[in-house]
Write a protein that holds these residues in place. Structure first.
Motif, PDB file in Angstrom:
ATOM      1  N   LYS A   1     -20.798  -6.424  -9.644  1.00 24.70           N
ATOM      2  CA  LYS A   1     -19.373  -6.535  -9.155  1.00 24.70           C
ATOM      3  C   LYS A   1     -19.447  -6.268  -7.409  1.00 24.70           C
ATOM      4  O   LYS A   1     -19.899  -5.285  -7.115  1.00 24.70           O
ATOM      5  CB  LYS A   1     -18.364  -5.744  -9.828  1.00 24.70           C
TER       6      LYS A   1
ATOM      7  N   SER B   1      -4.666  -0.597  -2.598  1.00 24.19           N
ATOM      8  CA  SER B   1      -5.379   0.160  -3.574  1.00 24.19           C
ATOM      9  C   SER B   1      -6.481  -0.636  -4.082  1.00 24.19           C
ATOM     10  O   SER B   1      -6.225  -1.876  -4.599  1.00 24.19           O
ATOM     11  CB  SER B   1      -4.481   0.879  -4.383  1.00 24.19           C
ATOM     12  N   GLY B   2      -7.526   0.077  -4.142  1.00 24.10           N
ATOM     13  CA  GLY B   2      -8.881  -0.746  -4.676  1.00 24.10           C
ATOM     14  C   GLY B   2      -9.621  -1.800  -3.569  1.00 24.10           C
ATOM     15  O   GLY B   2     -10.360  -2.593  -4.328  1.00 24.10           O
ATOM     16  N   CYS B   3      -9.146  -1.833  -2.563  1.00 26.25           N
ATOM     17  CA  CYS B   3      -9.699  -2.992  -1.660  1.00 26.25           C
ATOM     18  C   CYS B   3     -10.843  -2.480  -1.082  1.00 26.25           C
ATOM     19  O   CYS B   3     -11.850  -3.309  -0.552  1.00 26.25           O
ATOM     20  CB  CYS B   3      -8.797  -3.197  -0.563  1.00 26.25           C
ATOM     21  N   GLY B   4     -11.536  -1.115  -1.471  1.00 31.00           N
ATOM     22  CA  GLY B   4     -12.729  -0.677  -0.848  1.00 31.00           C
ATOM     23  C   GLY B   4     -12.696   0.247   0.338  1.00 31.00           C
ATOM     24  O   GLY B   4     -13.929   0.498   0.935  1.00 31.00           O
ATOM     25  N   LYS B   5     -11.717   0.949   0.513  1.00 32.38           N
ATOM     26  CA  LYS B   5     -11.547   1.812   1.651  1.00 32.38           C
ATOM     27  C   LYS B   5     -12.513   3.033   1.649  1.00 32.38           C
ATOM     28  O   LYS B   5     -13.361   3.297   2.399  1.00 32.38           O
ATOM     29  CB  LYS B   5     -10.066   2.163   1.979  1.00 32.38           C
ATOM     30  N   SER B   6     -12.597   3.547   0.296  1.00 38.00           N
ATOM     31  CA  SER B   6     -13.149   4.881   0.123  1.00 38.00           C
ATOM     32  C   SER B   6     -14.820   4.408   0.128  1.00 38.00           C
ATOM     33  O   SER B   6     -15.681   4.990   0.497  1.00 38.00           O
ATOM     34  CB  SER B   6     -12.853   5.601  -1.245  1.00 38.00           C
ATOM     35  N   THR B   7     -14.988   3.298  -0.447  1.00 36.20           N
ATOM     36  CA  THR B   7     -16.409   2.692  -0.634  1.00 36.20           C
ATOM     37  C   THR B   7     -17.052   2.454   0.748  1.00 36.20           C
ATOM     38  O   THR B   7     -18.217   2.904   1.031  1.00 36.20           O
ATOM     39  CB  THR B   7     -16.594   1.421  -1.558  1.00 36.20           C
TER      40      THR B   7
ATOM     41  N   GLU C   1      -8.476   9.461   3.192  1.00 38.95           N
ATOM     42  CA  GLU C   1      -7.021   9.658   3.075  1.00 38.95           C
ATOM     43  C   GLU C   1      -6.431  11.027   3.280  1.00 38.95           C
ATOM     44  O   GLU C   1      -6.147  11.685   2.260  1.00 38.95           O
ATOM     45  CB  GLU C   1      -6.663   9.149   1.538  1.00 38.95           C
TER      46      GLU C   1
ATOM     47  N   HIS D   1      -3.537   5.342   3.593  1.00 38.37           N
ATOM     48  CA  HIS D   1      -2.954   4.395   2.828  1.00 38.37           C
ATOM     49  C   HIS D   1      -1.811   3.518   3.355  1.00 38.37           C
ATOM     50  O   HIS D   1      -1.813   2.499   3.390  1.00 38.37           O
ATOM     51  CB  HIS D   1      -2.413   5.157   1.336  1.00 38.37           C
TER      52      HIS D   1
END
Ligand code: ATP
Length: 675
Positions: free
Chosen positions: A64, A86-92, A215, A250
């Motif tokens: 994925k 949310s879930g777009c890949g910021k933390s990644t 964040e 965020h």
């Protein structure tokens, strides 16, 4: 001025001119004519990434893609904000840049530090995670000062470390809360925003040149968010150091948004926009999505690209289109824009300039200093946390008063032999069993350790040693005071040397149960599951210890060998029995038997104790087991760090080997390995 230069920056074929423009652009962002800051910029960290792809593979669903071909840069003195739904890949993205991706995650593309492939030495970069894992019993001053002593080199004097801690507290605007305890569940302490700032304080003590924040404003109201972010932005150019700051965020208010120099806007792992934050509005307008008057631009950007809740998006005057279409328009608009070209050029320019190699090593506090500071910190924490030992002491006192009255004046009759055995077994089993009560406090300690360990503050060995040393005084207290009640009220064997041995066995058993619970905590870091697991293991050990079922009656496979042999209760019961009966005589009630029965006969025939060695042999085995359990705990922590990623990688291996993704060689923590 800076944004003007950015928006008018034209592609140039001459690399030298481009370099000059880039330097000018960066320097012009700094307070005007601040010569010191300008020269310090050269020492800062330029981070670039090009065509960065990140994907995760697992056996069930294959590969994925999380990030797709991202390019960008972060420069000294600037704050880069990573935004997106949310879930777009910021933390990644943040983890990839910090070299913290898990080993089951594949990474392609190039991440360069100052134009080179190089690791960030300890203290050069810092990462502030989303959750504030702090010791809630400490005050702000104590938490920051202990951390300064742990992280800063021994070459700095105590007063310098103290001053560094005080300055950092002030930098984060916490001077009015220095003596307030951090607090946590059930204990009122700092507000959420203040806790965030304490976490940041701790990570910037080493004056890192590169700061990652995941964040930093999550869970804060808009006023607290602004306060925290303005302090973070201020760090960019403090103390004459041009710091590079990258933060995922965020939903910033318009005031917070104005603090950003650059913005990286992501949607499903793709770049919708990268460039000056001040020019993002213009980009959206030119792409056909103007921000309505009176609307916060960042809200507008996120609303336009959030496809979690399907909706129609107003596109200029042309009517409404779906979010999917809006995203596609923005993606292609960005790809074909001059801004995109500029980003690629700037990345290439940074690559060409030689910003030099970063320091390869910054020294920590020495191992001995770390052990001593951690022991003191842990001692203070245990003293202030009522749940760690004080509650247990109160319960032990109540229980031992109960035992003392139930078995009061036990006497010296034949019947007292059984009563003495039962009393001693109860003390060695159930009194020590209750040491699992401190498990929740220990799990909290482990969380703090894991954060600090990951950030390279100290190693696992220093943690295990300090935790052991700091617990000793409390365990002596809880074994001697309640132990004396349980020993002297029933009038167990006379002689203080016998009480001393009894207290030593009690102490060793409590330490063993704590060590066992540490092992459980390192495998099952959850209160409920941990307590159930620990109770289950101890229940089994009590069962095979040799009192409830005599050793010779235990079924040989499994129960006698090996369980009876490895259960610490066997040695605790034997040691206490030998201490009580050896050298004593009791009247014999047996019809036709001799009038007296010796202690040795009681031990050998009644309790079936092993008589080949003295009671000191049993104590030695218990002490050896403590050392073994603690070493096992250390081994598990170390193995967890090395083996867990391998197991994860193995479990999530894709079905086919022809995946294009390569495993990130820098996915191990950036900081150096420590003891
Ligand atoms: N180790 C992993 N294994 C599987 N999927 C992962 C892993 N890490 C991230 N993902 C997936 O990648 C996507 C991006 O995750 P990431 O945490 O980077 O998003 P985010 O933008 O930071 O989200 P949020 O703002 O909600 O924290 C998510 O769909 C997440 O489920």
């Amino acid at each position: 001025m800076a944004s003007l230069i950015h928006s008018t920056l034209q592609p140039n074929t001459n690399p030298e001119i481009n370099t000059a423009i880039l330097e000018m652009d960066t320097i012009n962002r700094l307070p005007s004519k601040n010569k010191v800051v300008r020269t310090q910029l050269e020492d800062g960290v330029f981070l670039t990434w090009q065509d960065l792809c990140v994907s995760v593979s697992n056996k069930k669903s294959g590969t994925k893609s999380i990030l797709q071909g991202l390019s960008g840069y972060a420069r000294p003195g600037e704050l880069l904000a990573i935004m997106g739904p949310s879930g777009c890949g910021k933390s990644t993205l943040l983890d990839a840049l910090a070299g913290r991706l898990g080993s089951n995650i594949g990474q392609r593309g190039e991440i360069l530090v100052n134009g080179r492939k190089q690791a960030l030495a300890y203290g050069t970069s810092a990462y502030v995670t989303q959750d504030d894992t702090l010791m809630m019993t400490l005050t702000v001053r104590e938490a920051v000062y202990y951390s300064a002593q742990l992280q800063l080199s021994d070459s700095m004097s105590k007063s310098e470390k103290k001053e560094r801690a005080e300055t950092t507290i002030k930098e984060m605007g916490l001077q009015d809360a220095v003596d307030t305890r951090i607090g946590g569940w059930g204990v009122k302490g700092l507000s959420g925003g203040q806790k965030r700032r304490v976490s940041i304080c701790i990570e910037i003590l080493t004056r890192p040149k590169l700061l990652f924040l995941d964040e930093p404003t999550s869970g804060l109201d808009s006023a607290a968010s602004y306060y925290v972010m303005s302090r973070i932005a201020g760090l960019g150019q403090r103390d004459g150091i041009g710091r590079t700051i990258i933060a995922s965020i965020h939903q910033p208010s318009s005031e917070v948004f104005q603090l950003f120099h650059n913005l990286c806007l992501l949607s499903s792992g793709r770049t919708v926009y990268f460039g000056p934050a001040s020019a993002a509005n213009e980009f959206f307008t030119l792409s056909g999505f103007p921000c309505p008057t009176h609307q916060n631009p960042s809200d507008h950007f996120l609303k336009t690209i959030n496809k979690d809740f399907q909706q129609d998006v107003e596109q200029g005057l042309a009517g409404a289109i779906s979010t999917e279409e809006a995203i596609e328009i923005l993606l292609s608009s960005y790809k074909s824009s001059e801004r995109y070209e500029q980003v690629r050029k700037q990345v290439a320019e940074i690559y060409k300039q030689d910003h030099g190699e970063l320091e390869t090593k910054r020294s920590h506090a020495s191992f001995l200093t770390q052990c001593s500071v951690l022991t003191r910190r842990s001692f203070v924490n245990m003293y202030r946390d009522l749940g760690y030992y004080w509650l247990r002491l109160a319960i032990y006192i109540t229980l031992c008063l109960g035992l003392g009255t139930v078995y009061h004046n036990i006497g010296h009759s034949y019947a007292s032999i059984q009563a003495r055995g039962a009393l001693l077994s109860f003390i060695a089993s159930f009194l020590t069993f209750m040491a699992i009560g401190g498990f929740p406090s220990f799990v909290e300690d482990m969380k703090v350790f894991e954060r600090e360990r990951l950030n390279g503050h100290y190693g696992a060995t220093a943690f295990v040693i300090s935790n052991t040393l700091s617990a000793v005084p409390y365990l002596i207290l809880v074994s001697v005071i309640p132990g004396a009640m349980a020993y002297y009220l029933p009038e167990l064997r006379k002689g203080h040397e016998h009480f001393l041995y009894f207290a030593l066995v009690l102490f060793a058993c409590m330490m063993l149960v704590e060590s066992l619970m540490m092992i459980v905590a390192s495998i099952v870091p959850n209160y409920l599951m941990g307590i159930i697991t620990g109770a289950g293991i101890q229940g089994l050990m009590i069962l095979v210890g040799g009192f409830f079922r005599l050793p010779n009656d235990l079924p040989k496979p499994l129960w006698k060998y090996p369980l009876h042999e490895i259960a610490f209760h066997k040695y605790a019961y034997q040691g206490m029995f030998k201490n009580e009966f050896e050298g004593e005589v009791y009247p014999n009630n047996k019809v036709g038997g001799p009038p007296i029965i010796t202690g040795e006969e009681i031990l050998r025939d009644l309790w079936q104790a092993e008589m080949g060695y003295s009671k000191w042999g049993d104590l030695a085995v218990l002490l050896g087991m403590i050392a073994f359990y603690r070493l096992m705990f250390l081994g598990i922590i170390k193995a967890n760090e090395k083996v867990k990623p391998m197991i994860k990688a193995f479990i999530s291996m894709p079905p086919k080997q022809n995946t294009q993704v390569t495993v990130n060689p820098s996915s191990t923590p950036l900081h150096g390995e420590m003891m």
